[in-house]
Design an enzyme around this catalytic site. Structure first.
Site, PDB file in Angstrom:
ATOM      1  N   HIS A 271      -3.175   7.472   2.443  1.00 22.15           N
ATOM      2  CA  HIS A 271      -3.543   6.086   2.737  1.00 22.15           C
ATOM      3  C   HIS A 271      -4.923   6.015   3.378  1.00 22.15           C
ATOM      4  O   HIS A 271      -5.750   5.167   3.020  1.00 22.15           O
ATOM      5  CB  HIS A 271      -2.485   5.468   3.654  1.00 22.15           C
ATOM      6  CG  HIS A 271      -2.743   4.046   4.008  1.00 22.15           C
ATOM      7  ND1 HIS A 271      -3.199   3.667   5.252  1.00 22.15           N
ATOM      8  CD2 HIS A 271      -2.630   2.909   3.279  1.00 22.15           C
ATOM      9  CE1 HIS A 271      -3.333   2.354   5.280  1.00 22.15           C
ATOM     10  NE2 HIS A 271      -3.000   1.860   4.099  1.00 22.15           N
TER      11      HIS A 271
ATOM     12  N   SER B 264       0.829  -1.207   0.000  1.00 24.17           N
ATOM     13  CA  SER B 264       0.000   0.000   0.000  1.00 24.17           C
ATOM     14  C   SER B 264       0.861   1.253   0.000  1.00 24.17           C
ATOM     15  O   SER B 264       0.657   2.172  -0.819  1.00 24.17           O
ATOM     16  CB  SER B 264      -0.913  -0.004   1.225  1.00 24.17           C
ATOM     17  OG  SER B 264      -1.839  -1.062   1.176  1.00 24.17           O
TER      18      SER B 264
END
Length: 209
Positions: free
Chosen positions: A42, A16
Protein backbone atom coordinates in the site's frame (compact mmCIF):
# COMPACT_ATOMS: atom_id res chain seq x y z
CA UNK A 1 -15.35 20.38 -16.04
CA UNK A 2 -16.10 18.99 -12.60
CA UNK A 3 -14.33 15.77 -11.65
CA UNK A 4 -16.24 12.99 -9.96
CA UNK A 5 -14.18 10.99 -7.47
CA UNK A 6 -14.50 9.01 -4.25
CA UNK A 7 -14.73 11.39 -1.30
CA UNK A 8 -15.35 8.94 1.55
CA UNK A 9 -12.07 8.28 3.35
CA UNK A 10 -13.26 5.00 4.84
CA UNK A 11 -14.37 3.77 1.43
CA UNK A 12 -11.04 4.71 -0.14
CA UNK A 13 -9.22 2.86 2.64
CA UNK A 14 -11.36 -0.27 2.28
CA UNK A 15 -11.18 -0.32 -1.52
CA UNK A 16 -7.40 0.15 -1.50
CA UNK A 17 -6.77 -2.87 0.70
CA UNK A 18 -9.40 -4.95 -1.08
CA UNK A 19 -7.61 -4.24 -4.36
CA UNK A 20 -4.25 -5.27 -2.92
CA UNK A 21 -5.62 -8.50 -1.48
CA UNK A 22 -7.34 -9.38 -4.76
CA UNK A 23 -4.33 -8.67 -6.98
CA UNK A 24 -1.22 -9.46 -4.92
CA UNK A 25 0.29 -12.92 -4.52
CA UNK A 26 0.15 -13.30 -0.74
CA UNK A 27 -0.19 -17.06 -0.36
CA UNK A 28 3.36 -17.71 0.84
CA UNK A 29 3.09 -15.37 3.83
CA UNK A 30 1.88 -16.32 7.28
CA UNK A 31 -1.11 -14.26 8.52
CA UNK A 32 1.22 -12.04 10.55
CA UNK A 33 3.59 -11.55 7.62
CA UNK A 34 0.71 -10.88 5.23
CA UNK A 35 -0.51 -7.97 7.35
CA UNK A 36 2.92 -6.34 7.15
CA UNK A 37 3.39 -7.12 3.45
CA UNK A 38 0.00 -5.63 2.53
CA UNK A 39 0.89 -2.38 4.32
CA UNK A 40 4.20 -2.22 2.50
CA UNK A 41 2.48 -2.74 -0.87
CA UNK A 42 0.00 0.00 0.00
CA UNK A 43 2.80 2.42 0.91
CA UNK A 44 4.60 1.72 -2.38
CA UNK A 45 1.45 1.72 -4.50
CA UNK A 46 2.93 -1.33 -6.15
CA UNK A 47 1.27 -4.71 -6.44
CA UNK A 48 4.15 -7.03 -7.26
CA UNK A 49 6.34 -5.74 -4.45
CA UNK A 50 5.34 -8.84 -2.49
CA UNK A 51 7.55 -10.93 -4.76
CA UNK A 52 10.61 -9.16 -3.37
CA UNK A 53 9.62 -9.11 0.32
CA UNK A 54 11.49 -11.60 2.50
CA UNK A 55 10.79 -12.37 6.16
CA UNK A 56 13.15 -14.50 8.20
CA UNK A 57 11.40 -16.99 10.51
CA UNK A 58 9.69 -15.38 13.52
CA UNK A 59 10.59 -11.84 12.40
CA UNK A 60 7.14 -10.39 13.10
CA UNK A 61 6.75 -12.24 16.40
CA UNK A 62 10.18 -11.18 17.62
CA UNK A 63 9.70 -7.56 16.53
CA UNK A 64 6.32 -7.26 18.22
CA UNK A 65 7.63 -8.80 21.42
CA UNK A 66 10.50 -6.31 21.45
CA UNK A 67 8.09 -3.38 21.11
CA UNK A 68 5.85 -4.77 23.83
CA UNK A 69 8.91 -4.94 26.08
CA UNK A 70 9.56 -1.23 25.49
CA UNK A 71 12.39 -1.52 22.97
CA UNK A 72 13.47 1.66 21.17
CA UNK A 73 13.20 1.92 17.39
CA UNK A 74 16.42 3.11 15.73
CA UNK A 75 15.99 4.72 12.30
CA UNK A 76 18.65 5.66 9.79
CA UNK A 77 16.83 8.78 8.55
CA UNK A 78 14.38 11.37 9.79
CA UNK A 79 12.04 10.44 6.94
CA UNK A 80 11.67 7.08 8.66
CA UNK A 81 11.52 8.23 12.27
CA UNK A 82 8.98 10.97 11.54
CA UNK A 83 6.65 8.52 9.81
CA UNK A 84 6.19 6.22 12.80
CA UNK A 85 2.69 6.58 14.24
CA UNK A 86 3.39 7.08 17.92
CA UNK A 87 -0.13 6.24 19.07
CA UNK A 88 0.28 2.72 17.67
CA UNK A 89 3.36 1.99 19.76
CA UNK A 90 2.52 -0.36 22.63
CA UNK A 91 4.93 1.01 25.25
CA UNK A 92 5.54 4.64 24.33
CA UNK A 93 8.66 3.34 22.62
CA UNK A 94 11.41 5.84 21.85
CA UNK A 95 11.91 6.46 18.13
CA UNK A 96 15.49 7.55 17.59
CA UNK A 97 17.39 8.99 14.63
CA UNK A 98 20.93 10.17 15.37
CA UNK A 99 21.82 11.33 11.86
CA UNK A 100 21.77 15.03 12.81
CA UNK A 101 23.62 14.69 16.11
CA UNK A 102 26.35 17.37 16.22
CA UNK A 103 29.07 14.74 16.67
CA UNK A 104 28.21 12.75 13.55
CA UNK A 105 29.97 14.93 10.96
CA UNK A 106 33.35 14.69 12.70
CA UNK A 107 32.82 11.01 13.47
CA UNK A 108 32.11 10.28 9.80
CA UNK A 109 35.30 12.07 8.79
CA UNK A 110 37.35 10.04 11.26
CA UNK A 111 35.75 6.81 10.06
CA UNK A 112 36.07 7.80 6.38
CA UNK A 113 32.47 6.78 5.93
CA UNK A 114 29.10 8.44 5.40
CA UNK A 115 27.22 10.29 8.11
CA UNK A 116 24.49 7.67 7.82
CA UNK A 117 26.97 4.96 8.79
CA UNK A 118 28.69 6.99 11.49
CA UNK A 119 25.38 7.81 13.17
CA UNK A 120 24.94 4.15 14.05
CA UNK A 121 27.89 4.32 16.44
CA UNK A 122 25.68 6.44 18.70
CA UNK A 123 23.18 3.57 18.94
CA UNK A 124 25.47 1.23 20.86
CA UNK A 125 24.34 2.14 24.42
CA UNK A 126 20.71 1.15 23.67
CA UNK A 127 21.08 -1.17 20.69
CA UNK A 128 20.53 -4.36 22.69
CA UNK A 129 17.04 -5.74 22.07
CA UNK A 130 15.97 -2.80 19.89
CA UNK A 131 14.14 -2.73 16.56
CA UNK A 132 16.37 -1.30 13.82
CA UNK A 133 14.80 0.23 10.71
CA UNK A 134 17.03 1.20 7.79
CA UNK A 135 15.07 2.57 4.86
CA UNK A 136 17.43 4.89 3.04
CA UNK A 137 21.17 4.36 3.42
CA UNK A 138 22.92 1.18 2.24
CA UNK A 139 26.08 2.38 4.00
CA UNK A 140 24.17 2.31 7.30
CA UNK A 141 23.11 -1.28 6.75
CA UNK A 142 26.59 -2.37 5.72
CA UNK A 143 28.08 -0.65 8.78
CA UNK A 144 25.52 -2.28 11.07
CA UNK A 145 26.49 -5.70 9.70
CA UNK A 146 30.15 -4.89 10.33
CA UNK A 147 29.32 -3.77 13.88
CA UNK A 148 27.48 -7.03 14.56
CA UNK A 149 30.50 -9.09 13.55
CA UNK A 150 32.02 -7.94 16.83
CA UNK A 151 30.77 -10.39 19.49
CA UNK A 152 30.89 -7.60 22.07
CA UNK A 153 28.56 -5.33 20.09
CA UNK A 154 25.01 -5.21 21.53
CA UNK A 155 22.53 -6.97 19.28
CA UNK A 156 19.14 -5.66 18.23
CA UNK A 157 16.11 -7.90 18.46
CA UNK A 158 15.33 -7.52 14.75
CA UNK A 159 16.28 -5.51 11.67
CA UNK A 160 14.13 -4.00 8.92
CA UNK A 161 16.60 -3.59 6.08
CA UNK A 162 14.98 -1.77 3.16
CA UNK A 163 17.43 0.84 1.86
CA UNK A 164 16.59 2.13 -1.60
CA UNK A 165 18.87 3.07 -4.47
CA UNK A 166 21.27 2.14 -7.22
CA UNK A 167 24.58 1.89 -5.34
CA UNK A 168 24.83 -0.65 -2.55
CA UNK A 169 21.13 -1.05 -1.81
CA UNK A 170 20.73 -4.44 -3.46
CA UNK A 171 24.07 -5.63 -2.13
CA UNK A 172 23.54 -4.51 1.47
CA UNK A 173 20.17 -6.25 1.65
CA UNK A 174 21.60 -9.40 0.13
CA UNK A 175 24.35 -9.33 2.78
CA UNK A 176 21.79 -8.95 5.57
CA UNK A 177 19.74 -11.81 4.19
CA UNK A 178 22.79 -14.04 3.91
CA UNK A 179 24.16 -13.24 7.37
CA UNK A 180 20.88 -12.90 9.29
CA UNK A 181 22.59 -11.93 12.56
CA UNK A 182 19.07 -11.48 13.99
CA UNK A 183 15.56 -11.91 12.52
CA UNK A 184 15.14 -9.56 9.58
CA UNK A 185 12.87 -8.23 6.86
CA UNK A 186 14.15 -7.07 3.47
CA UNK A 187 12.91 -6.00 0.06
CA UNK A 188 15.24 -7.55 -2.48
CA UNK A 189 16.78 -5.44 -5.22
CA UNK A 190 16.79 -1.67 -5.63
CA UNK A 191 13.32 -0.98 -4.25
CA UNK A 192 12.80 0.16 -0.68
CA UNK A 193 12.70 3.54 0.98
CA UNK A 194 11.16 5.46 3.84
CA UNK A 195 7.48 4.87 3.07
CA UNK A 196 7.89 1.11 2.77
CA UNK A 197 10.00 0.93 5.93
CA UNK A 198 7.59 3.07 7.95
CA UNK A 199 4.67 0.96 6.75
CA UNK A 200 6.40 -2.14 8.08
CA UNK A 201 7.05 -0.53 11.47
CA UNK A 202 3.49 0.72 11.82
CA UNK A 203 2.03 -2.63 10.78
CA UNK A 204 4.15 -4.45 13.36
CA UNK A 205 3.25 -1.95 16.06
CA UNK A 206 -0.48 -1.94 15.31
CA UNK A 207 -0.81 -5.54 16.44
CA UNK A 208 1.76 -5.39 19.26
CA UNK A 209 -0.90 -4.80 21.90
Amino acid sequence: MTYDYEKDGAAIYAQSFATIRSEAELERFSPEEEQVAVRMIHAAGLVGLERDIRFSPDFVTVSRAALEAGAPIFCDARMVSEGVTRKRLPAENDVICTLHDPSVHELAASMENTRSAAALELWRPRLQGSLVAIGNAPTALFHLLNMLQDPECPRPAAIIGCPVGFVGAMESKAALWQDQPVPCLIVEGRLGGSAITVAAINAIASRAE
